[in-house]
Scaffold this motif. Structure first.
Motif, PDB file in Angstrom:
ATOM      1  N   TRP A 144       0.828  -1.208   0.000  1.00 54.07           N
ATOM      2  CA  TRP A 144       0.000   0.000   0.000  1.00 54.07           C
ATOM      3  C   TRP A 144       0.861   1.257   0.000  1.00 54.07           C
ATOM      4  N   ALA A 145       1.946   1.266   0.751  1.00 56.93           N
ATOM      5  CA  ALA A 145       2.850   2.421   0.745  1.00 56.93           C
ATOM      6  C   ALA A 145       3.531   2.548  -0.620  1.00 56.93           C
ATOM      7  N   PHE A 146       3.896   1.427  -1.208  1.00 58.27           N
ATOM      8  CA  PHE A 146       4.494   1.432  -2.545  1.00 58.27           C
ATOM      9  C   PHE A 146       3.537   2.040  -3.562  1.00 58.27           C
ATOM     10  N   LEU A 147       2.278   1.596  -3.538  1.00 59.46           N
ATOM     11  CA  LEU A 147       1.278   2.143  -4.460  1.00 59.46           C
ATOM     12  C   LEU A 147       1.040   3.631  -4.201  1.00 59.46           C
ATOM     13  N   GLY A 148       1.020   4.019  -2.929  1.00 64.28           N
ATOM     14  CA  GLY A 148       0.856   5.433  -2.599  1.00 64.28           C
ATOM     15  C   GLY A 148       1.980   6.276  -3.165  1.00 64.28           C
ATOM     16  N   ALA A 164     -14.426   2.700  -0.214  1.00 62.98           N
ATOM     17  CA  ALA A 164     -13.153   2.405   0.449  1.00 62.98           C
ATOM     18  C   ALA A 164     -13.077   3.091   1.803  1.00 62.98           C
ATOM     19  N   TRP A 165     -13.482   4.337   1.856  1.00 62.08           N
ATOM     20  CA  TRP A 165     -13.382   5.081   3.118  1.00 62.08           C
ATOM     21  C   TRP A 165     -14.473   4.680   4.095  1.00 62.08           C
ATOM     22  N   VAL A 166     -15.614   4.227   3.601  1.00 57.27           N
ATOM     23  CA  VAL A 166     -16.644   3.688   4.496  1.00 57.27           C
ATOM     24  C   VAL A 166     -16.137   2.390   5.133  1.00 57.27           C
ATOM     25  N   VAL A 167     -15.516   1.523   4.335  1.00 55.51           N
ATOM     26  CA  VAL A 167     -14.951   0.281   4.870  1.00 55.51           C
ATOM     27  C   VAL A 167     -13.841   0.600   5.874  1.00 55.51           C
ATOM     28  N   MET A 168     -13.030   1.619   5.573  1.00 58.79           N
ATOM     29  CA  MET A 168     -11.971   2.014   6.512  1.00 58.79           C
ATOM     30  C   MET A 168     -12.582   2.510   7.823  1.00 58.79           C
ATOM     31  N   ALA A 169     -13.676   3.250   7.738  1.00 59.18           N
ATOM     32  CA  ALA A 169     -14.358   3.711   8.955  1.00 59.18           C
ATOM     33  C   ALA A 169     -14.877   2.535   9.767  1.00 59.18           C
ATOM     34  N   ILE A 170     -15.421   1.537   9.086  1.00 55.53           N
ATOM     35  CA  ILE A 170     -15.896   0.330   9.772  1.00 55.53           C
ATOM     36  C   ILE A 170     -14.731  -0.393  10.437  1.00 55.53           C
ATOM     37  N   PHE A 199      -3.359   5.827   0.316  1.00 59.52           N
ATOM     38  CA  PHE A 199      -2.687   4.531   0.380  1.00 59.52           C
ATOM     39  C   PHE A 199      -1.716   4.466   1.558  1.00 59.52           C
ATOM     40  N   PHE A 200      -1.121   5.603   1.915  1.00 62.78           N
ATOM     41  CA  PHE A 200      -0.272   5.611   3.108  1.00 62.78           C
ATOM     42  C   PHE A 200      -1.119   5.426   4.367  1.00 62.78           C
ATOM     43  N   ALA A 201      -2.326   5.985   4.367  1.00 64.37           N
ATOM     44  CA  ALA A 201      -3.243   5.753   5.489  1.00 64.37           C
ATOM     45  C   ALA A 201      -3.627   4.274   5.567  1.00 64.37           C
ATOM     46  N   VAL A 202      -3.855   3.667   4.419  1.00 67.61           N
ATOM     47  CA  VAL A 202      -4.181   2.234   4.377  1.00 67.61           C
ATOM     48  C   VAL A 202      -2.998   1.418   4.904  1.00 67.61           C
ATOM     49  N   ALA A 203      -1.789   1.769   4.479  1.00 66.35           N
ATOM     50  CA  ALA A 203      -0.602   1.048   4.961  1.00 66.35           C
ATOM     51  C   ALA A 203      -0.494   1.157   6.476  1.00 66.35           C
ATOM     52  N   TRP A 204      -0.709   2.347   7.021  1.00 66.70           N
ATOM     53  CA  TRP A 204      -0.661   2.536   8.467  1.00 66.70           C
ATOM     54  C   TRP A 204      -1.752   1.713   9.149  1.00 66.70           C
ATOM     55  N   ALA A 205      -2.948   1.770   8.587  1.00 66.87           N
ATOM     56  CA  ALA A 205      -4.108   1.132   9.219  1.00 66.87           C
ATOM     57  C   ALA A 205      -3.991  -0.391   9.266  1.00 66.87           C
ATOM     58  N   LYS A 234      -8.318  -3.997  11.843  1.00 71.43           N
ATOM     59  CA  LYS A 234      -8.473  -5.331  11.266  1.00 71.43           C
ATOM     60  C   LYS A 234      -7.919  -5.320   9.846  1.00 71.43           C
ATOM     61  N   ALA A 235      -6.834  -6.038   9.655  1.00 66.21           N
ATOM     62  CA  ALA A 235      -6.108  -5.984   8.387  1.00 66.21           C
ATOM     63  C   ALA A 235      -6.971  -6.419   7.205  1.00 66.21           C
ATOM     64  N   TRP A 236      -7.822  -7.415   7.403  1.00 65.29           N
ATOM     65  CA  TRP A 236      -8.634  -7.898   6.277  1.00 65.29           C
ATOM     66  C   TRP A 236      -9.595  -6.810   5.810  1.00 65.29           C
ATOM     67  N   LEU A 237     -10.153  -6.039   6.723  1.00 62.61           N
ATOM     68  CA  LEU A 237     -11.042  -4.945   6.324  1.00 62.61           C
ATOM     69  C   LEU A 237     -10.259  -3.820   5.664  1.00 62.61           C
ATOM     70  N   VAL A 238      -9.108  -3.521   6.220  1.00 58.14           N
ATOM     71  CA  VAL A 238      -8.271  -2.457   5.663  1.00 58.14           C
ATOM     72  C   VAL A 238      -7.814  -2.837   4.251  1.00 58.14           C
ATOM     73  N   ASN A 239      -7.474  -4.096   4.049  1.00 61.53           N
ATOM     74  CA  ASN A 239      -7.058  -4.524   2.709  1.00 61.53           C
ATOM     75  C   ASN A 239      -8.215  -4.437   1.710  1.00 61.53           C
ATOM     76  N   ILE A 240      -9.418  -4.716   2.149  1.00 61.86           N
ATOM     77  CA  ILE A 240     -10.586  -4.523   1.272  1.00 61.86           C
ATOM     78  C   ILE A 240     -10.709  -3.045   0.913  1.00 61.86           C
ATOM     79  N   ALA A 241     -10.543  -2.176   1.910  1.00 61.51           N
ATOM     80  CA  ALA A 241     -10.583  -0.738   1.647  1.00 61.51           C
ATOM     81  C   ALA A 241      -9.502  -0.349   0.642  1.00 61.51           C
ATOM     82  N   GLY A 242      -8.322  -0.907   0.793  1.00 59.20           N
ATOM     83  CA  GLY A 242      -7.229  -0.602  -0.139  1.00 59.20           C
ATOM     84  C   GLY A 242      -7.542  -1.034  -1.554  1.00 59.20           C
ATOM     85  N   ILE A 243      -8.128  -2.200  -1.706  1.00 61.30           N
ATOM     86  CA  ILE A 243      -8.500  -2.688  -3.039  1.00 61.30           C
ATOM     87  C   ILE A 243      -9.570  -1.792  -3.650  1.00 61.30           C
ATOM     88  N   LEU A 244     -10.569  -1.416  -2.859  1.00 65.36           N
ATOM     89  CA  LEU A 244     -11.610  -0.515  -3.362  1.00 65.36           C
ATOM     90  C   LEU A 244     -11.018   0.834  -3.760  1.00 65.36           C
TER      91      LEU A 244
END
Length: 130
Positions: A4-8, A111-117, A53-59, A64-74
């Motif tokens: 995620w940091a790489f993509l960011g 993506a940001w709704v999933v991140m909020a969840i 994407f840096f926020a996703v990497a941090w999160a 919960k990594a599985w939810l954060v990864n879904i957010a990253g994909i979205l």
């Protein structure tokens, strides 16, 4: 390597390059103000997503990594679809699928709704913010 940091970093680097082109070369190729505005929105949303994407990497380390990864994909689907569809429209007047841009915007919102969840349902792992 954290994907995620790489993509960011890639999104930010290419967003800055495309923004520079927009500021210095685009007006020579495109004279329609609405198209120039669309290009600027594409760059803006790409840069915002790059930071996202840096926020996703941090999160992934804090929620919960599985939810954060879904957010990253979205976010990846949404940001690429949104910006690339506008770049294609402005630069080569090609828009084969007119609904790609708004649907991609929906993916970014999702993506940001999933991140909020993920933030709401996760127990703090470690952070100085809690």
């Amino acid at each position: 390597m954290h994907i995620w940091a790489f993509l960011g970093a890639l999104m930010l680097a290419s967003g800055i390059a495309l923004g520079a082109y927009g500021a210095h070369g685009l007006r020579a190729a495109v004279t329609v103000p609405r198209l120039i505005e669309s290009y600027e929105y594409a760059v803006l949303y790409q840069l915002i997503s790059g930071l996202g994407f840096f926020a996703v990497a941090w999160a992934t380390q804090h929620f919960k990594a599985w939810l954060v990864n879904i957010a990253g994909i979205l976010l990846l689907i949404g940001s690429l679809g949104f910006s690339v569809s506008l770049y294609l429209l402005v630069l080569i007047q090609w828009r084969p699928f007119p609904l790609v841009t708004p649907i991609s915007g929906f993916f970014m919102i999702a993506a940001w709704v999933v991140m909020a969840i993920a933030a709401l349902t996760s127990q703090p792992k470690r952070s100085s913010f809690y």
